[in-house]
Structure formats: structure tokens, C-alpha cells
Design an enzyme around this catalytic site. Structure first.
Site, PDB file in Angstrom:
ATOM      1  N   PHE A 141    -104.724  14.161   2.816  1.00  0.00           N
ATOM      2  CA  PHE A 141    -105.819  13.243   3.174  1.00  0.00           C
ATOM      3  C   PHE A 141    -106.875  13.983   3.979  1.00  0.00           C
ATOM      4  O   PHE A 141    -106.561  14.635   4.981  1.00  0.00           O
ATOM      5  CB  PHE A 141    -105.269  12.068   3.991  1.00  0.00           C
ATOM      6  CG  PHE A 141    -106.328  11.084   4.416  1.00  0.00           C
ATOM      7  CD1 PHE A 141    -106.664  10.931   5.751  1.00  0.00           C
ATOM      8  CD2 PHE A 141    -106.992  10.294   3.482  1.00  0.00           C
ATOM      9  CE1 PHE A 141    -107.634  10.018   6.158  1.00  0.00           C
ATOM     10  CE2 PHE A 141    -107.965   9.370   3.871  1.00  0.00           C
ATOM     11  CZ  PHE A 141    -108.280   9.242   5.202  1.00  0.00           C
ATOM     12  N   GLY A 142    -108.131  13.885   3.541  1.00  0.00           N
ATOM     13  CA  GLY A 142    -109.243  14.496   4.274  1.00  0.00           C
ATOM     14  C   GLY A 142    -110.209  13.432   4.759  1.00  0.00           C
ATOM     15  O   GLY A 142    -110.511  12.482   4.033  1.00  0.00           O
ATOM     16  N   TYR A 143    -110.716  13.612   5.976  1.00  0.00           N
ATOM     17  CA  TYR A 143    -111.632  12.610   6.551  1.00  0.00           C
ATOM     18  C   TYR A 143    -112.839  13.275   7.224  1.00  0.00           C
ATOM     19  O   TYR A 143    -113.699  12.642   7.776  1.00  0.00           O
ATOM     20  CB  TYR A 143    -110.892  11.724   7.561  1.00  0.00           C
ATOM     21  CG  TYR A 143    -110.243  12.530   8.657  1.00  0.00           C
ATOM     22  CD1 TYR A 143    -108.959  13.074   8.496  1.00  0.00           C
ATOM     23  CD2 TYR A 143    -110.925  12.826   9.835  1.00  0.00           C
ATOM     24  CE1 TYR A 143    -108.369  13.865   9.491  1.00  0.00           C
ATOM     25  CE2 TYR A 143    -110.344  13.611  10.829  1.00  0.00           C
ATOM     26  CZ  TYR A 143    -109.077  14.133  10.640  1.00  0.00           C
ATOM     27  OH  TYR A 143    -108.510  14.914  11.605  1.00  0.00           O
ATOM     28  N   GLY A 144    -112.857  14.621   7.177  1.00  0.00           N
ATOM     29  CA  GLY A 144    -113.983  15.386   7.744  1.00  0.00           C
ATOM     30  C   GLY A 144    -114.455  16.347   6.666  1.00  0.00           C
ATOM     31  O   GLY A 144    -114.732  15.920   5.538  1.00  0.00           O
ATOM     32  N   SER A 145    -114.478  17.645   7.001  1.00  0.00           N
ATOM     33  CA  SER A 145    -114.996  18.601   6.002  1.00  0.00           C
ATOM     34  C   SER A 145    -114.086  18.696   4.779  1.00  0.00           C
ATOM     35  O   SER A 145    -114.526  19.116   3.710  1.00  0.00           O
ATOM     36  CB  SER A 145    -115.139  19.994   6.629  1.00  0.00           C
ATOM     37  OG  SER A 145    -113.861  20.546   6.905  1.00  0.00           O
ATOM     38  N   GLU A 182    -106.636  24.849   9.087  1.00  0.00           N
ATOM     39  CA  GLU A 182    -106.590  23.746  10.049  1.00  0.00           C
ATOM     40  C   GLU A 182    -105.835  24.089  11.332  1.00  0.00           C
ATOM     41  O   GLU A 182    -106.284  23.776  12.431  1.00  0.00           O
ATOM     42  CB  GLU A 182    -105.913  22.526   9.396  1.00  0.00           C
ATOM     43  CG  GLU A 182    -106.636  22.001   8.177  1.00  0.00           C
ATOM     44  CD  GLU A 182    -107.874  21.210   8.547  1.00  0.00           C
ATOM     45  OE1 GLU A 182    -108.976  21.779   8.434  1.00  0.00           O
ATOM     46  OE2 GLU A 182    -107.740  20.064   8.969  1.00  0.00           O
TER      47      GLU A 182
END
Ligand SMILES: N[C@@H](CCC(=O)N[C@@H](CS)C(=O)NCC(=O)O)C(=O)O
Length: 384
Positions: free
Chosen positions: A128-132, A208
Site C-alpha cells: 500500500f502506497g499513500y505518498g511517493s 523506505e
């Protein structure tokens, strides 16, 4: 007929995991890439796990760095037919030589035959990605879908001195802050295949954890079709029969004459059933470089003057906001949009006066303020 024999893939993930519990959670996630035969009879159903509906609480960061060997039993690379030079373009081609097959119990002792009636043994991992990660995943994926996780809100409380900042002049990048009633929208990426999963886990760890000070955790992801506006009072009357029978009303089952504000009321357990367990990277307040809350004006000033190996911090914030505006209209993240507006205003103001007052060349962004906020007028831009 090719035999897909199993091979143990020893995956060393050095980590900043804080407790054995977190290592166990990641291991459980990786083990959950196993799918039982019955679960895959309905081909294509996303991995659903009865796991918690609220996210796993992020564990506090601490030292020393622990290392965890996470072992997965998955089909051998021999069963993969990679495109020349490895996985294909961003939408990874299906790598298995047993195309179109359901996933089966991974790690089972038997070595299934690859045939049209034997499911594919390749692991699938959802990230799950929510930024870059939304606009720059930088890894091959099989599919992606927009949706949300619960119990968190997106903030820019994590400092960064690599990609978007420098030591002594950190930028700010996205993180998740726990909020019991919160929701964070983003993109879930499906990574399929032994080599793909291994490659992505290692790349994510480097990007990350090592470069960003994030930690990995797992939580439940709800695809956007799960997102139903709160039915107004009585709006479920016409559907209660469907709801009561336990048969969840889904849009196609519903009389399409219902006005927009009378959405089908899916029972909560239907939403739970449709969730997918995902790996997500965030930070806790004990993590390196955690900056925490600050006034929007202060954060924007910090962002406008920060840059790193990947580019300016302005680009990071504005591209994240643009992605959400363009692809996730459901996401009303006021924190993101207020920060984005202030950053664009500062850039515009500096260029309206004198670009020299900015240490960085942000000319490419100067036009952005008006493009994004056409209703703003230069005179309304307060002098600094
Ligand atoms: N984990 C968040 C944030 C990811 C993120 O921004 N990570 C930083 C680590 S420093 C990064 O990769 N930056 C790359 C860039 O800024 O271009 C997400 O899911 O999007």
C-alpha cells in the site's frame, strides 16, 4: 508438462523492526501469500484475510537493528518465464509458465504439475502506497487498485535527509499517524511471482527503511468500491430485505433508480470480506528523523527550502497532492491540500517578488499556484 518444484526462498530482511512481534507480523503476511486451494477456486478473488479490520499498531522504533530471516516456500524460479532482462514494464507480465492458473497452497510439500488445471504457485504480495509510492512505485507490479486503510491519517511528520532533504536541512515526507476514526486513501500494488516479491521487498526495505527511517507493518486495505457514503436515514429501507437476508446488496443488485444519496447499504462484514492484507511503510514517533506536528506555514517554509537526491521537497508534496486530486477524488485530505496550497503560494510569492529569495530554483513550480488555485489572486497572496 513442466513440474514446478518448490524451492525455499531465504529472504534476509535486515530491519528496524522493533519487536519480535513485528517480525512475526511480517512473517505472517509473507506466509499469507499462501492461498488455500479452496480460496482460489473463485479465481481472481483478492487475498482476503480474516485479520483485524483496524491496522496493526505501528511499533515504536528502537535500536539496535535486529535482523530477521523470513523464509517463504514458493515455486522455484524455474517455473517463471521472465521477459528478457527480468520483469517487463511497470505492469509486470505474468511471469509464471503456468499462465491463467489459480494460486494454491504455497509451501505445500507436493510439487504440483503445471497444467491448465493446476493453479499457479506463485506468491502474491500487496503493498500500500499513500505518498511517493503512489506516483513513483519504482517496482514492477501486476495490478493496482485505489482504496483505503483504516485507523490512520496521512501526515507529513517524517523528516528526510536523503531523497528530499539533507542532513541539517531535512525535508518532510509522508507518514501515517494513528487515528481511530481516520482513513488513508492510496494505491495497493499487487506484486506477483517469486522473483518479483523478493525484488520488491528488498527494494522497499532499501528505499523506505534504510533511506527513509520507515518501518514495515501490515494492515487491511479496502478497495474503493467498498467505500460507501453513509446511507441517509431510511435510505436502506428499500434494501433492508437484501441486507437482512445476509445477501449484501451490491450496486448491481440495487434498483438503479435510487438517487445518488441512497447508496446500497452493504453490511459491515461484506466490507471486511473484501479487504486485502497489505504491507505498508510508516513511522512511529520514536523513529529516526520523526519531526512530528508543526504549523502548516512552518512546514511549508521547511519544504520550500529542502531538496535531496531525488529532487525538491516541493515536488514531493505537490506531486502527491496532484496524484490524489487526479486519481482519488474520494480523498478529502485537508492536511495534504492545505500544505500543498501553502507550499505553492510560497513558491509563487517568492517568484512574484524575486526568485533569488529562494535558495532553490523552483521556477518550474512557480506557475503551479495559479493553476491549482485559480480562485486565488496575487494580491491575496500576503507579503512575507
Ligand atoms: N511509505 C509512504 C512514503 C514513501 C516515501 O515517500 N518514501 C520516501 C523514502 S525517503 C521515498 O521513497 N522518496 C522517494 C522520492 O522522494 O522520490 C508511501 O507509501 O508512499
Amino acid at each position: 508438462m513442466q513440474t514446478c518444484d518448490l524451492q525455499i526462498l531465504e529472504l534476509h530482511i535486515g530491519n528496524h523492526f522493533k519487536t519480535q512481534l513485528q517480525i512475526k507480523r511480517i512473517y505472517l503476511l509473507l506466509r499469507r501469500v499462501k492461498l488455500t486451494a479452496e480460496e482460489t477456486k473463485t479465481k481472481g478473488r483478492p487475498i482476503t484475510t480474516p485479520g483485524r479490520s483496524s491496522p496493526e499498531p505501528a511499533q515504536p522504533c528502537s535500536r539496535p537493528v535486529l535482523s530477521a530471516n523470513i523464509t517463504m516456500h514458493i515455486a522455484s524460479p524455474g517455473s517463471l518465464s521472465t521477459t528478457p532482462g527480468g520483469a517487463g514494464p511497470a505492469e509486470a507480465q505474468r511471469l509464471s509458465e503456468c499462465p491463467g492458473q489459480d494460486l494454491v497452497e504455497i509451501g505445500s510439500e507436493q510439487s504440483p504439475e503445471c497444467s491448465t488445471d493446476v493453479p499457479d504457485e506463485q506468491p502474491t504480495l500487496w503493498v500500500f502506497g499513500y505518498g511517493s509510492l503512489m506516483w513513483k512505485p519504482d517496482f514492477a507490479f501486476r495490478s493496482k487498485q485505489v482504496g483505503y486503510i483504516k485507523g490512520y491519517v496521512r501526515r507529513f511528520h517524517q523528516g528526510n535527509v536523503t531523497f528530499r532533504g539533507r542532513p541539517g536541512k531535512p525535508g518532510r515526507v509522508a507518514n501515517l499517524e494513528q487515528d481511530d476514526t481516520g482513513q488513508t486513501w492510496g494505491v495497493a500494488f499487487e506484486i506477483h511471482g517469486e522473483e518479483e516479491v523478493n525484488t520488491v521487498l528488498k527494494a522497499l526495505y532499501t528505499r523506505e527503511v534504510v533511506s527513509g527511517g520507515y518501518v514495515m507493518m501490515t494492515t487491511e486495505f479496502y478497495p474503493r468500491e467498498n467505500h460507501l457514503r453513509k446511507p441517509s436515514a431510511g435510505s436502506c429501507d428499500s434494501l433492508s430485505s437484501l441486507c437482512e437476508e445476509g445477501e449484501a446488496a451490491s450496486p448491481q443488485d440495487v434498483d438503479t433508480n435510487i438517487s445518488l444519496d441512497r447508496v446500497p447499504c452493504l453490511s459491515a462484514d461484506v466490507e471486511r470480506k473484501k479487504s486485502i492484507q497489505v504491507l505498508v511503510c510508516t513511522v512511529t514517533q520514536e523513529c529516526d528523523l520523526y519531526l512530528g506536528y508543526d504549523e502548516v506555514d512552518n512546514m511549508a517554509s521547511q519544504i520550500v527550502s529542502a531538496s535531496g537526491s531525488a529532487g525538491t521537497n516541493v515536488e514531493y508534496v505537490t506531486k502527491t497532492a496532484d496524484y490524489v486530486r487526479m486519481h482519488i477524488p474520494e480523498d478529502e485530505d485537508s492536511h495534504l491540500f492545505q500544505l500543498d496550497a501553502k507550499v505553492r503560494e510560497l513558491v509563487y510569492r517568492a517568484h512574484a517578488r524575486n526568485a533569488g529569495s529562494l535558495k532553490l530554483d523552483l521556477s518550474e513550480f512557480a506557475h503551479m499556484f495559479h493553476e491549482t488555485y485559480p480562485e486565488s489572486h496575487p494580491e491575496s497572496v500576503k507579503a512575507s
